[in-house]
Design an enzyme around this catalytic site. Structure first.
Site, PDB file in Angstrom:
ATOM      1  N   LYS A   1       0.816  -1.221   0.000  1.00 38.64           N
ATOM      2  CA  LYS A   1       0.000   0.000   0.000  1.00 38.64           C
ATOM      3  C   LYS A   1       0.842   1.259   0.000  1.00 38.64           C
ATOM      4  CE  LYS A   1      -1.598  -0.414   4.399  1.00 38.64           C
ATOM      5  NZ  LYS A   1      -0.808  -1.564   4.829  1.00 38.64           N
TER       6      LYS A   1
ATOM      7  N   ARG B   1      11.561  -6.743   2.483  1.00 40.38           N
ATOM      8  CA  ARG B   1      11.606  -5.392   3.042  1.00 40.38           C
ATOM      9  C   ARG B   1      12.567  -5.328   4.228  1.00 40.38           C
ATOM     10  NH1 ARG B   1       6.086  -2.633   4.838  1.00 40.38           N
ATOM     11  NH2 ARG B   1       6.472  -3.477   6.884  1.00 40.38           N
TER      12      ARG B   1
ATOM     13  N   ARG C   1      14.348  -1.620   8.978  1.00 47.26           N
ATOM     14  CA  ARG C   1      13.529  -0.867   9.932  1.00 47.26           C
ATOM     15  C   ARG C   1      13.582  -1.515  11.297  1.00 47.26           C
ATOM     16  NH1 ARG C   1       7.659   0.259   7.360  1.00 47.26           N
ATOM     17  NH2 ARG C   1       7.016  -0.452   9.405  1.00 47.26           N
TER      18      ARG C   1
ATOM     19  N   ARG D   1       2.736  -7.924  13.969  1.00 44.30           N
ATOM     20  CA  ARG D   1       1.962  -6.903  13.256  1.00 44.30           C
ATOM     21  C   ARG D   1       0.897  -7.558  12.365  1.00 44.30           C
ATOM     22  NH1 ARG D   1       5.273  -3.921   9.927  1.00 44.30           N
ATOM     23  NH2 ARG D   1       4.311  -1.908  10.214  1.00 44.30           N
TER      24      ARG D   1
HETATM   25  P1  AMP Z   1       3.017   1.279   9.415  1.00 45.22           P
HETATM   26  O1  AMP Z   1       4.227   1.905   8.846  1.00 45.22           O
HETATM   27  O2  AMP Z   1       1.736   1.824   8.857  1.00 45.22           O
HETATM   28  O3  AMP Z   1       3.034  -0.216   9.340  1.00 45.22           O
HETATM   29  O4  AMP Z   1       2.983   1.646  10.972  1.00 45.22           O
HETATM   30  C1  AMP Z   1       4.055   1.332  11.827  1.00 45.22           C
HETATM   31  C2  AMP Z   1       3.573   1.296  13.281  1.00 45.22           C
HETATM   32  O5  AMP Z   1       3.032   2.573  13.649  1.00 45.22           O
HETATM   33  C3  AMP Z   1       2.455   0.309  13.574  1.00 45.22           C
HETATM   34  O6  AMP Z   1       2.930  -0.992  13.813  1.00 45.22           O
HETATM   35  C4  AMP Z   1       1.824   0.930  14.807  1.00 45.22           C
HETATM   36  O7  AMP Z   1       2.603   0.692  15.956  1.00 45.22           O
HETATM   37  C5  AMP Z   1       1.905   2.411  14.497  1.00 45.22           C
HETATM   38  N1  AMP Z   1       0.714   2.889  13.778  1.00 45.22           N
HETATM   39  C6  AMP Z   1       0.652   3.393  12.516  1.00 45.22           C
HETATM   40  N2  AMP Z   1      -0.588   3.739  12.176  1.00 45.22           N
HETATM   41  C7  AMP Z   1      -1.368   3.457  13.246  1.00 45.22           C
HETATM   42  C8  AMP Z   1      -2.750   3.567  13.521  1.00 45.22           C
HETATM   43  N3  AMP Z   1      -3.617   4.055  12.606  1.00 45.22           N
HETATM   44  N4  AMP Z   1      -3.196   3.175  14.742  1.00 45.22           N
HETATM   45  C9  AMP Z   1      -2.354   2.687  15.667  1.00 45.22           C
HETATM   46  N5  AMP Z   1      -1.041   2.538  15.475  1.00 45.22           N
HETATM   47  C10 AMP Z   1      -0.532   2.919  14.278  1.00 45.22           C
END
Ligand code: AMP
Length: 186
Positions: A13, A127, A133, A144
């Site tokens: 995404k 990744r 990361r 996750r």
């Molecule tokens: P992402 O890069 O979108 O996978 O986000 C990385 C991390 O940020 C996630 O594993 C969560 O810990 C936190 N995070 C990002 N977006 C959200 C959200 N909408 N609600 C809660 N935690 C979030």
């Protein structure tokens, strides 16, 4: 154009959102990127969320909802935006609906990036190798995915019931998915 991108970690995404946002000249709002920037800066927000993110858990709904409420009212969102990684829980989706109603605004579509779990695991492994990361160890990635299934997947029914959901087959390569996505949004 106001879009939500939904799908498991590793569905691609973020890549698609960046490209579409640039092409349509709308804002790309990645809550994960915003939170990682806060952690890097060592801000109050960053200190609060670091351990949660490192564990692959979700940060509290109220906190992320406030971040989005401010963000979507900034000037660069006037022509639209892609929400990438938000909402991630049903309460977040409900808060977003309420927020948009009060702003006399609404979503054009919610795109669900669908990819089977084997492909997700393969993409996450590559990744991990590429981006290094801190929240991307194999163990955290699995957590996750589990969190996605448990807390985020219910949003599929949430948006489907409201006739807002469009499914995008995200199993192909980046170009294929980009084409499919563009067809989906018309
Ligand atoms: P992402 O890069 O979108 O996978 O986000 C990385 C991390 O940020 C996630 O594993 C969560 O810990 C936190 N995070 C990002 N977006 C959200 C959200 N909408 N609600 C809660 N935690 C979030």
């Amino acid at each position: 154009m106001r879009l939500v991108f939904l799908g498991p970690p590793g569905a691609g995404k973020g890549t698609q959102a960046k490209r579409l946002a640039a092409e349509k000249q709308i804002a790309h709002i990645s809550t994960g990127d915003m939170l990682r920037a806060a952690v890097q800066q060592g801000s109050e927000l960053g200190k609060r969320v670091k351990s949660i993110m490192d564990a692959g858990q979700l940060v509290p709904d109220e906190l992320i909802v406030e971040i989005i409420r401010e963000r979507i009212q900034q000037a660069d969102c006037a022509h639209g935006y892609i929400l990438d990684g938000f909402p991630r829980t049903v309460p977040q989706a409900e808060a977003l609906q309420a927020m948009l109603t009060s702003l006399e605004s609404g979503l054009d579509a919610v795109l669900l990036f669908e990819v089977d779990s084997d492909a997700v695991l393969r993409r996450l492994a590559s990744r991990r190798a590429e981006e290094n990361r801190v929240d991307d160890s194999a163990e955290v990635q699995l957590e996750r995915l589990r969190v996605y299934q448990q807390q985020t997947a219910p949003l599929i029914a949430f948006y489907d019931n409201r006739e807002m959901l469009t499914r995008v087959d995200a199993s192909g390569d980046i170009e294929d998915v980009y084409r499919t996505m563009n067809e989906a949004i018309g």
